[in-house]
Design a protein around this motif. Structure first.
Motif, short mmCIF file in Angstrom:
data_model
loop_
_atom_site.label_atom_id
_atom_site.label_comp_id
_atom_site.label_asym_id
_atom_site.label_seq_id
_atom_site.Cartn_x
_atom_site.Cartn_y
_atom_site.Cartn_z
N MET A 101 34.21 81.29 34.10
CA MET A 101 32.89 80.79 33.72
C MET A 101 32.96 79.50 32.90
N VAL A 102 33.95 79.42 32.02
CA VAL A 102 34.03 78.28 31.11
C VAL A 102 35.05 77.25 31.59
N THR A 103 36.14 77.71 32.20
CA THR A 103 37.25 76.82 32.50
C THR A 103 37.25 76.30 33.93
N GLY A 104 36.31 76.74 34.75
CA GLY A 104 36.34 76.38 36.16
C GLY A 104 35.88 74.96 36.42
N SER A 105 36.10 74.51 37.65
CA SER A 105 35.66 73.18 38.07
C SER A 105 34.15 73.19 38.26
N THR A 106 33.55 72.01 38.35
CA THR A 106 32.11 71.90 38.48
C THR A 106 31.73 71.19 39.77
N ASP A 107 30.47 71.38 40.16
CA ASP A 107 29.98 70.70 41.35
C ASP A 107 29.45 69.33 40.96
N VAL A 118 29.55 82.88 40.00
CA VAL A 118 29.22 82.35 38.67
C VAL A 118 27.83 82.80 38.24
N ASP A 119 26.89 82.84 39.17
CA ASP A 119 25.53 83.29 38.82
C ASP A 119 25.56 84.72 38.28
N LEU A 120 26.33 85.59 38.92
CA LEU A 120 26.42 86.97 38.47
C LEU A 120 27.17 87.09 37.14
N ALA A 121 28.19 86.25 36.96
CA ALA A 121 28.93 86.25 35.69
C ALA A 121 28.03 85.84 34.53
N LEU A 122 27.15 84.89 34.79
CA LEU A 122 26.19 84.47 33.77
C LEU A 122 25.18 85.58 33.51
N GLN A 123 24.71 86.23 34.58
CA GLN A 123 23.74 87.30 34.46
C GLN A 123 24.26 88.45 33.60
N ALA A 124 25.57 88.68 33.66
CA ALA A 124 26.16 89.78 32.90
C ALA A 124 25.87 89.68 31.41
N HIS A 125 25.71 88.45 30.90
CA HIS A 125 25.45 88.26 29.47
C HIS A 125 24.12 88.89 29.04
N ASN A 153 24.65 92.97 5.39
CA ASN A 153 24.41 91.58 5.80
C ASN A 153 25.23 91.18 7.03
N THR A 154 26.04 92.10 7.54
CA THR A 154 26.86 91.81 8.71
C THR A 154 25.98 91.63 9.94
N LEU A 155 26.09 90.48 10.57
CA LEU A 155 25.26 90.16 11.74
C LEU A 155 26.14 89.72 12.90
N GLY A 156 25.99 90.39 14.03
CA GLY A 156 26.66 89.94 15.25
C GLY A 156 25.75 88.96 15.96
N LEU A 157 26.24 87.73 16.19
CA LEU A 157 25.42 86.72 16.83
C LEU A 157 25.19 87.06 18.30
N THR A 158 23.98 86.79 18.77
CA THR A 158 23.59 87.16 20.13
C THR A 158 24.39 86.40 21.17
N ARG A 159 24.63 85.12 20.93
CA ARG A 159 25.35 84.31 21.92
C ARG A 159 26.83 84.73 21.91
N SER A 160 27.34 85.01 23.08
CA SER A 160 28.74 85.39 23.23
C SER A 160 29.27 84.76 24.50
N LEU A 161 30.57 84.77 24.66
CA LEU A 161 31.21 84.20 25.84
C LEU A 161 32.02 85.29 26.54
N LEU A 162 31.46 85.79 27.62
CA LEU A 162 32.09 86.83 28.42
C LEU A 162 32.86 86.14 29.54
N ARG A 163 34.17 86.02 29.35
CA ARG A 163 34.99 85.21 30.25
C ARG A 163 35.82 86.06 31.21
N ASN A 164 35.78 85.68 32.48
CA ASN A 164 36.73 86.22 33.43
C ASN A 164 37.74 85.12 33.75
N ASN A 165 38.91 85.54 34.19
CA ASN A 165 39.94 84.57 34.61
C ASN A 165 40.69 85.15 35.81
#
Length: 325
Positions: A101-107, A118-125, A153-165
């Motif tokens: 998702m993060v390291t791949g080539s782009t169009d 990639v669309d499904l990998a993004l949807q997983a988030h 006060n511990t807060l887990g931020l919503t944005r995360s990076l779910l990476r496949n390789n």
């Protein structure tokens, strides 16, 4: 269990710029979440990371892994006759059609190549089993709240990076996380969670020995220079980011980075249930996935902050492609 520092791995480890030499490789220290917290805190401060064996229930991690690959299965990424939880790549497919998702080539439009995959990998988030259950696992949240002393006060931020390789594809380059969290204090903590077993040569994270001190030195030296030239805080952030490589990297190649700084890359084989906590300045990267059984490496980066302190609120939304963070 006392912490363990194994001897250097003997399996060849490849990164984006080639094969790491044996003297460039060492092993992560293993720790148990059941050790006294003060001992774990000292180790975290000294090493810049804490590799916790079996912090999470293995069955919970594998349940999330199964849900992920069940979601991605329609893309054709999985080998016929295998179970989704196994996450085995179909070796007859072109690896370039299934980029990370993060390291791949782009169009041509700058979007990651990979189409439905990639669309499904993004949807997983955004899937409830991930966003509302796995990312908010009570065992992880409870441990971090006690370990840091942040408590309620511990807060887990919503944005995360779910990476496949997928096997043989490009790996993650050299970076530290404060690069991406610079709109808040440098008090965050990352929990890298391997979602499944990852063999030594299966594309897991590698950590630069003493990389947390080097990362802080790099950040400090840049800010000192920016201050001398009269840049505002916002100008400094933008200038720093422009000095990074594409995607906010210190370097694309871990091998050359290791040679330049005379430090080893530390790694290990990971198991479902393991968690690595690291500081915002801990320098890390990953190896190329050379798993002999074509297992897809899956892991996620979860960020935690003390909500009573200023933190990067850009990380309050679910990750989307091109969100600018």
């Amino acid at each position: 269990m006392p912490h363990v520092a194994d001897s250097s791995p003997l399996i060849p480890l490849y990164v984006n710029d080639g094969l790491l030499r044996p003297e460039q490789v060492g092993s992560l220290r293993h720790s148990s979440p059941h050790e006294p917290l003060d001992d774990l805190r000292r180790r975290y401060g000294h090493d810049g990371y804490l590799f916790l064996k079996g912090l999470l229930p293995r069955e919970d991690v594998l349940k999330a892994r199964e849900a992920y690959f069940t979601l991605l299965a329609p893309s054709g990424v999985l080998a016929p006759g295998t179970l989704p939880v196994e996450g085995v790549f179909d070796k007859d497919k072109d690896k370039l059609d299934f980029p990370g998702m993060v390291t791949g080539s782009t169009d041509g439009n700058g979007r990651p190549r990979g189409g439905r995959f990639v669309d499904l990998a993004l949807q997983a988030h955004e899937e409830p089993w991930y966003k509302d259950e796995f990312c908010k696992h009570p065992t992880l949240h409870s441990f971090i709240s006690k370990f840091t002393g942040w408590g309620d006060n511990t807060l887990g931020l919503t944005r995360s990076l779910l990476r496949n390789n997928t096997p043989q594809n490009k790996a993650i380059g050299v970076h530290y996380d404060q690069i991406f969290l610079r709109y808040g204090e440098d008090t965050s903590m990352t929990a890298w969670v391997p979602m499944g077993d990852i063999a030594l040569d299966g594309g897991g994270l590698i950590y630069l020995e003493g990389g947390h001190t080097l990362g802080r030195d790099i950040e400090t030296s840049f800010y000192d220079l920016a201050k001398e030239t009269g840049l505002s805080e916002e100008e400094t952030r933008n200038a720093f980011n422009k000095n990074m490589m594409s995607g906010g990297l210190l370097a694309d190649g871990p091998k050359e980075f290791s040679e330049a700084h005379g430090r080893k890359w530390l790694t290990t084989n990971y198991e479902a249930g393991d968690v690595v906590l690291h500081t915002p300045y801990t320098i890390h990267a990953s190896t190329i996935n050379k798993d002999p059984n074509n297992v897809i490496r899956l892991g996620t980066d979860l960020r935690f902050v003390d909500s009573s302190r200023p933190y990067d609120r850009r990380w309050s939304n679910v990750y989307t492609f091109g969100d600018g963070v």
